[in-house]
Motif scaffolding. Structure first.
Motif, PDB file in Angstrom:
ATOM      1  N   ASP A 116      90.643  16.088  57.892  1.00 48.37           N
ATOM      2  CA  ASP A 116      91.773  16.776  57.260  1.00 48.37           C
ATOM      3  C   ASP A 116      91.901  16.513  55.755  1.00 48.37           C
ATOM      4  OD1 ASP A 116      93.780  18.717  57.678  1.00 48.37           O
ATOM      5  OD2 ASP A 116      95.319  17.159  57.482  1.00 48.37           O
ATOM      6  N   GLU A 117      90.864  15.960  55.137  1.00 48.52           N
ATOM      7  CA  GLU A 117      90.846  15.721  53.693  1.00 48.52           C
ATOM      8  C   GLU A 117      89.786  16.588  53.048  1.00 48.52           C
ATOM      9  OE1 GLU A 117      92.662  13.634  51.600  1.00 48.52           O
ATOM     10  OE2 GLU A 117      93.962  13.284  53.333  1.00 48.52           O
ATOM     11  N   VAL A 118      90.137  17.255  51.944  1.00 46.17           N
ATOM     12  CA  VAL A 118      89.142  18.001  51.180  1.00 46.17           C
ATOM     13  C   VAL A 118      88.262  16.993  50.460  1.00 46.17           C
ATOM     14  CG1 VAL A 118      88.774  19.596  49.263  1.00 46.17           C
ATOM     15  CG2 VAL A 118      90.628  20.014  50.886  1.00 46.17           C
ATOM     16  N   ILE A 119      86.965  17.081  50.703  1.00 44.53           N
ATOM     17  CA  ILE A 119      86.028  16.176  50.045  1.00 44.53           C
ATOM     18  C   ILE A 119      85.140  16.914  49.047  1.00 44.53           C
ATOM     19  CG2 ILE A 119      86.042  14.485  51.904  1.00 44.53           C
ATOM     20  CD1 ILE A 119      83.382  15.681  52.837  1.00 44.53           C
ATOM     21  N   GLY A 120      85.302  18.238  48.990  1.00 43.44           N
ATOM     22  CA  GLY A 120      84.531  19.033  48.047  1.00 43.44           C
ATOM     23  C   GLY A 120      84.678  20.501  48.345  1.00 43.44           C
ATOM     24  N   VAL A 121      83.954  21.308  47.579  1.00 43.58           N
ATOM     25  CA  VAL A 121      83.912  22.752  47.800  1.00 43.58           C
ATOM     26  C   VAL A 121      82.496  23.257  47.568  1.00 43.58           C
ATOM     27  CG1 VAL A 121      86.337  23.136  47.110  1.00 43.58           C
ATOM     28  CG2 VAL A 121      84.515  23.409  45.414  1.00 43.58           C
ATOM     29  N   LEU A 122      82.171  24.331  48.267  1.00 45.15           N
ATOM     30  CA  LEU A 122      80.962  25.110  47.986  1.00 45.15           C
ATOM     31  C   LEU A 122      81.420  26.284  47.147  1.00 45.15           C
ATOM     32  CD1 LEU A 122      78.051  26.171  48.322  1.00 45.15           C
ATOM     33  CD2 LEU A 122      78.766  27.119  50.529  1.00 45.15           C
ATOM     34  N   ASP A 123      80.801  26.478  45.991  1.00 48.66           N
ATOM     35  CA  ASP A 123      81.181  27.521  45.041  1.00 48.66           C
ATOM     36  C   ASP A 123      79.961  28.403  44.774  1.00 48.66           C
ATOM     37  OD1 ASP A 123      82.361  29.005  42.954  1.00 48.66           O
ATOM     38  OD2 ASP A 123      82.047  27.415  41.473  1.00 48.66           O
ATOM     39  N   ILE A 124      80.153  29.719  44.888  1.00 47.40           N
ATOM     40  CA  ILE A 124      79.069  30.658  44.578  1.00 47.40           C
ATOM     41  C   ILE A 124      79.618  31.779  43.705  1.00 47.40           C
ATOM     42  CG2 ILE A 124      77.248  32.150  45.487  1.00 47.40           C
ATOM     43  CD1 ILE A 124      77.369  30.617  48.095  1.00 47.40           C
ATOM     44  N   ASP A 125      78.899  32.073  42.620  1.00 45.30           N
ATOM     45  CA  ASP A 125      79.282  33.131  41.680  1.00 45.30           C
ATOM     46  C   ASP A 125      78.235  34.238  41.680  1.00 45.30           C
ATOM     47  OD1 ASP A 125      81.276  31.339  40.971  1.00 45.30           O
ATOM     48  OD2 ASP A 125      80.453  30.904  38.993  1.00 45.30           O
ATOM     49  N   SER A 126      78.685  35.431  41.297  1.00 46.65           N
ATOM     50  CA  SER A 126      77.781  36.569  41.185  1.00 46.65           C
ATOM     51  C   SER A 126      78.050  37.315  39.878  1.00 46.65           C
ATOM     52  CB  SER A 126      77.991  37.533  42.359  1.00 46.65           C
ATOM     53  OG  SER A 126      77.270  38.733  42.147  1.00 46.65           O
ATOM     54  N   PRO A 127      76.998  37.904  39.286  1.00 42.38           N
ATOM     55  CA  PRO A 127      77.186  38.733  38.098  1.00 42.38           C
ATOM     56  C   PRO A 127      77.629  40.163  38.439  1.00 42.38           C
ATOM     57  CG  PRO A 127      74.859  38.592  38.582  1.00 42.38           C
ATOM     58  CD  PRO A 127      75.563  37.730  39.592  1.00 42.38           C
ATOM     59  N   SER A 128      77.956  40.420  39.702  1.00 47.77           N
ATOM     60  CA  SER A 128      78.408  41.747  40.146  1.00 47.77           C
ATOM     61  C   SER A 128      79.818  41.662  40.704  1.00 47.77           C
ATOM     62  CB  SER A 128      77.490  42.304  41.243  1.00 47.77           C
ATOM     63  OG  SER A 128      76.178  42.446  40.771  1.00 47.77           O
ATOM     64  N   TYR A 129      80.585  42.717  40.486  1.00 50.45           N
ATOM     65  CA  TYR A 129      81.901  42.806  41.110  1.00 50.45           C
ATOM     66  C   TYR A 129      81.729  43.044  42.611  1.00 50.45           C
ATOM     67  CZ  TYR A 129      83.884  43.420  36.427  1.00 50.45           C
ATOM     68  OH  TYR A 129      84.254  43.249  35.123  1.00 50.45           O
ATOM     69  N   ASN A 130      82.682  42.572  43.396  1.00 53.39           N
ATOM     70  CA  ASN A 130      82.722  42.834  44.842  1.00 53.39           C
ATOM     71  C   ASN A 130      81.462  42.374  45.565  1.00 53.39           C
ATOM     72  OD1 ASN A 130      85.247  44.196  44.568  1.00 53.39           O
ATOM     73  ND2 ASN A 130      84.121  45.996  43.865  1.00 53.39           N
ATOM     74  N   ARG A 131      80.825  41.304  45.110  1.00 49.76           N
ATOM     75  CA  ARG A 131      79.565  40.864  45.702  1.00 49.76           C
ATOM     76  C   ARG A 131      79.728  40.277  47.099  1.00 49.76           C
ATOM     77  NH1 ARG A 131      76.737  39.101  48.708  1.00 49.76           N
ATOM     78  NH2 ARG A 131      74.764  38.012  48.524  1.00 49.76           N
ATOM     79  N   PHE A 132      80.795  39.527  47.320  1.00 47.39           N
ATOM     80  CA  PHE A 132      80.910  38.756  48.550  1.00 47.39           C
ATOM     81  C   PHE A 132      81.717  39.494  49.608  1.00 47.39           C
ATOM     82  CE2 PHE A 132      80.252  35.841  45.033  1.00 47.39           C
ATOM     83  CZ  PHE A 132      79.045  35.293  45.425  1.00 47.39           C
ATOM     84  N   THR A 133      81.071  39.714  50.744  1.00 48.53           N
ATOM     85  CA  THR A 133      81.688  40.450  51.847  1.00 48.53           C
ATOM     86  C   THR A 133      82.329  39.474  52.830  1.00 48.53           C
ATOM     87  OG1 THR A 133      79.702  40.336  53.210  1.00 48.53           O
ATOM     88  CG2 THR A 133      79.876  42.215  51.665  1.00 48.53           C
TER      89      THR A 133
END
Length: 155
Positions: A116-133
């Motif tokens: 129940d503790e946040v120990i990190g995050v996975l972060d992903i970026d894209s050079p396109s709008y609306n990339r992640f479905t």
């Protein structure tokens, strides 16, 4: 993407390695190779024994990145604070977005939670709008479940 093969390869990649940083480095490279149209993928981690609620840059693939992000700031800090995935279709519409790379136009961040503790995050970026479905989100949330169980809990 063949999801069965994808997850089989992910499991094989980390199954015998107890080092968290080595596993996260390989996972970021693996995701970079398996997701099209992304320009940054990596992890921000919470430092143990640091009284500040902040994320610190961990293993990643991409351009130079912001080093520290307080909980509640930017997409990463908000995902950590809320303990929920945030999928941003247009980062310019996200109030308080932290622009480490001006070429990033959409982003997804999944918190990594153990006991129940946040120990990190996975972060992903894209050079396109609306990339992640929504499908990408479900796959990446399954990746994070594997990380929570097989990377952090076995270390």
């Amino acid at each position: 993407m063949d999801k069965h093969l994808f997850f089989e390869q992910l499991h094989l990649l980390i199954q015998d390695e107890p080092n968290i940083i080595a596993n996260l480095a390989n996972i970021s490279a693996f995701l970079n190779q398996n997701f099209d149209d992304i320009n940054w993928v990596g992890f921000y981690l919470v430092e143990k024994d640091n009284p500040k609620k902040e994320l610190v840059l961990g293993p990643f693939q991409g351009k130079v990145a912001c080093i520290r992000i307080p909980f509640g700031q930017g997409v990463c800090g908000n995902a950590a604070l809320r303990k929920e995935t945030i999928r941003v279709l247009d980062v310019h519409q996200f109030v308080g977005h932290i622009a480490c790379d001006a070429e990033s136009l959409s982003e997804i961040v999944i918190p990594i939670i153990v006991d129940d503790e946040v120990i990190g995050v996975l972060d992903i970026d894209s050079p396109s709008y609306n990339r992640f479905t929504l499908n990408d989100q479900m796959i990446l949330e399954d990746v994070v479940k594997i990380i929570e169980k097989d990377v952090f809990c076995k270390a």
